[in-house]
Design a protein around this motif. Structure first.
Motif, PDB file in Angstrom:
ATOM      1  N   ALA A  29      23.334  -1.667  14.794  1.00  0.00           N
ATOM      2  CA  ALA A  29      22.792  -2.779  14.001  1.00  0.00           C
ATOM      3  C   ALA A  29      22.275  -2.270  12.661  1.00  0.00           C
ATOM      4  N   PHE A  30      21.591  -1.128  12.662  1.00  0.00           N
ATOM      5  CA  PHE A  30      21.106  -0.528  11.413  1.00  0.00           C
ATOM      6  C   PHE A  30      22.289  -0.223  10.495  1.00  0.00           C
ATOM      7  N   GLN A  31      23.337   0.323  11.057  1.00  0.00           N
ATOM      8  CA  GLN A  31      24.544   0.638  10.279  1.00  0.00           C
ATOM      9  C   GLN A  31      25.135  -0.623   9.661  1.00  0.00           C
ATOM     10  N   GLU A  32      25.238  -1.689  10.432  1.00  0.00           N
ATOM     11  CA  GLU A  32      25.796  -2.945   9.934  1.00  0.00           C
ATOM     12  C   GLU A  32      24.939  -3.538   8.819  1.00  0.00           C
ATOM     13  N   VAL A  33      23.625  -3.533   9.004  1.00  0.00           N
ATOM     14  CA  VAL A  33      22.711  -4.066   7.990  1.00  0.00           C
ATOM     15  C   VAL A  33      22.832  -3.248   6.704  1.00  0.00           C
ATOM     16  N   LEU A  34      22.905  -1.936   6.834  1.00  0.00           N
ATOM     17  CA  LEU A  34      23.037  -1.053   5.679  1.00  0.00           C
ATOM     18  C   LEU A  34      24.322  -1.354   4.917  1.00  0.00           C
ATOM     19  N   ILE A  35      25.424  -1.468   5.617  1.00  0.00           N
ATOM     20  CA  ILE A  35      26.719  -1.741   4.984  1.00  0.00           C
ATOM     21  C   ILE A  35      26.725  -3.113   4.323  1.00  0.00           C
ATOM     22  N   GLU A  36      26.227  -4.128   5.016  1.00  0.00           N
ATOM     23  CA  GLU A  36      26.201  -5.480   4.451  1.00  0.00           C
ATOM     24  C   GLU A  36      25.309  -5.551   3.215  1.00  0.00           C
ATOM     25  N   SER A  37      24.139  -4.939   3.286  1.00  0.00           N
ATOM     26  CA  SER A  37      23.204  -4.983   2.160  1.00  0.00           C
ATOM     27  C   SER A  37      23.775  -4.273   0.946  1.00  0.00           C
ATOM     28  N   LEU A  38      24.314  -3.078   1.145  1.00  0.00           N
ATOM     29  CA  LEU A  38      24.894  -2.341   0.022  1.00  0.00           C
ATOM     30  C   LEU A  38      26.100  -3.076  -0.551  1.00  0.00           C
ATOM     31  N   GLY A  39      26.860  -3.737   0.313  1.00  0.00           N
ATOM     32  CA  GLY A  39      28.003  -4.521  -0.155  1.00  0.00           C
ATOM     33  C   GLY A  39      27.591  -5.658  -1.068  1.00  0.00           C
ATOM     34  N   LYS A  40      26.386  -6.203  -0.848  1.00  0.00           N
ATOM     35  CA  LYS A  40      25.853  -7.280  -1.691  1.00  0.00           C
ATOM     36  C   LYS A  40      25.119  -6.735  -2.918  1.00  0.00           C
ATOM     37  N   GLY A  41      24.996  -5.409  -2.999  1.00  0.00           N
ATOM     38  CA  GLY A  41      24.276  -4.811  -4.114  1.00  0.00           C
ATOM     39  C   GLY A  41      22.785  -4.678  -3.883  1.00  0.00           C
ATOM     40  N   GLU A  42      22.327  -4.903  -2.648  1.00  0.00           N
ATOM     41  CA  GLU A  42      20.907  -4.801  -2.319  1.00  0.00           C
ATOM     42  C   GLU A  42      20.579  -3.379  -1.866  1.00  0.00           C
ATOM     43  N   ALA A  43      19.462  -2.847  -2.324  1.00  0.00           N
ATOM     44  CA  ALA A  43      19.007  -1.528  -1.884  1.00  0.00           C
ATOM     45  C   ALA A  43      18.346  -1.662  -0.514  1.00  0.00           C
ATOM     46  N   VAL A  44      18.387  -0.585   0.255  1.00  0.00           N
ATOM     47  CA  VAL A  44      17.711  -0.532   1.551  1.00  0.00           C
ATOM     48  C   VAL A  44      16.704   0.606   1.471  1.00  0.00           C
ATOM     49  N   LYS A  45      15.435   0.292   1.733  1.00  0.00           N
ATOM     50  CA  LYS A  45      14.380   1.297   1.652  1.00  0.00           C
ATOM     51  C   LYS A  45      13.609   1.333   2.961  1.00  0.00           C
ATOM     52  N   VAL A  46      13.504   2.511   3.529  1.00  0.00           N
ATOM     53  CA  VAL A  46      12.674   2.744   4.699  1.00  0.00           C
ATOM     54  C   VAL A  46      11.563   3.658   4.197  1.00  0.00           C
ATOM     55  N   THR A  47      10.403   3.080   3.949  1.00  0.00           N
ATOM     56  CA  THR A  47       9.305   3.782   3.297  1.00  0.00           C
ATOM     57  C   THR A  47       9.006   5.113   3.992  1.00  0.00           C
ATOM     58  N   GLY A  48       8.945   6.155   3.180  1.00  0.00           N
ATOM     59  CA  GLY A  48       8.660   7.494   3.679  1.00  0.00           C
ATOM     60  C   GLY A  48       9.882   8.238   4.166  1.00  0.00           C
ATOM     61  N   LEU A  49      10.936   7.511   4.514  1.00  0.00           N
ATOM     62  CA  LEU A  49      12.116   8.156   5.090  1.00  0.00           C
ATOM     63  C   LEU A  49      13.236   8.301   4.072  1.00  0.00           C
ATOM     64  N   LEU A  50      13.746   7.184   3.579  1.00  0.00           N
ATOM     65  CA  LEU A  50      14.849   7.247   2.625  1.00  0.00           C
ATOM     66  C   LEU A  50      15.048   5.926   1.931  1.00  0.00           C
ATOM     67  N   SER A  51      15.786   5.977   0.836  1.00  0.00           N
ATOM     68  CA  SER A  51      16.239   4.757   0.181  1.00  0.00           C
ATOM     69  C   SER A  51      17.709   4.947  -0.146  1.00  0.00           C
ATOM     70  N   VAL A  52      18.453   3.862  -0.003  1.00  0.00           N
ATOM     71  CA  VAL A  52      19.894   3.872  -0.233  1.00  0.00           C
ATOM     72  C   VAL A  52      20.211   2.715  -1.160  1.00  0.00           C
ATOM     73  N   GLU A  53      20.965   2.992  -2.210  1.00  0.00           N
ATOM     74  CA  GLU A  53      21.322   1.921  -3.135  1.00  0.00           C
ATOM     75  C   GLU A  53      22.729   2.121  -3.679  1.00  0.00           C
ATOM     76  N   ARG A  54      23.331   1.015  -4.071  1.00  0.00           N
ATOM     77  CA  ARG A  54      24.643   1.048  -4.704  1.00  0.00           C
ATOM     78  C   ARG A  54      24.447   1.277  -6.191  1.00  0.00           C
ATOM     79  N   VAL A  55      25.226   2.179  -6.762  1.00  0.00           N
ATOM     80  CA  VAL A  55      25.141   2.463  -8.190  1.00  0.00           C
ATOM     81  C   VAL A  55      26.501   2.238  -8.834  1.00  0.00           C
ATOM     82  N   GLU A  56      26.463   1.834 -10.089  1.00  0.00           N
ATOM     83  CA  GLU A  56      27.704   1.614 -10.829  1.00  0.00           C
ATOM     84  C   GLU A  56      28.109   2.894 -11.523  1.00  0.00           C
ATOM     85  N   ARG A  57      29.394   3.148 -11.529  1.00  0.00           N
ATOM     86  CA  ARG A  57      29.929   4.300 -12.241  1.00  0.00           C
ATOM     87  C   ARG A  57      30.814   3.792 -13.364  1.00  0.00           C
TER      88      ARG A  57
END
Length: 94
Positions: A29-57
């Motif tokens: 479920a975490f994997q699915e939420v991460l993929i869906e959120s990044l696909g929409k351009g939304e960052a995912v942040k787990v405070t203290g652990l990590l943050s994942v975001e889509r960046v434009e190149r």
């Protein structure tokens, strides 16, 4: 050494008291939420652990390493993962 998915599921199950099936469902479920959120351009942040975001190149010019020929690399998206304070402390302590 690294953990593969089944080892990670086992470790999560042991730490949380969940069954392995429930731990795997939560990880999936975490994997699915991460993929869906990044696909929409939304960052995912787990405070203290990590943050994942889509960046434009931006589009750029590169070189074919075999031939040295210039090639055009189109614009696109990438993923940026940043370690949080808990991960940084864990790595520094080892």
């Amino acid at each position: 050494m690294s953990l593969n998915k089944s080892e990670l599921v086992s470790a999560i199950a042991a730490k949380s008291g969940l069954s392995k099936a429930d731990a795997e469902s939560a990880l999936n479920a975490f994997q699915e939420v991460l993929i869906e959120s990044l696909g929409k351009g939304e960052a995912v942040k787990v405070t203290g652990l990590l943050s994942v975001e889509r960046v434009e190149r931006a589009a750029r010019t590169g070189r074919n390493p075999r031939t040295g020929e210039e090639i055009s690399i189109p614009a696109g998206h990438g993923v940026k993962i940043s370690a949080g304070s808990l991960l940084k402390k864990a790595v520094a302590a080892k």
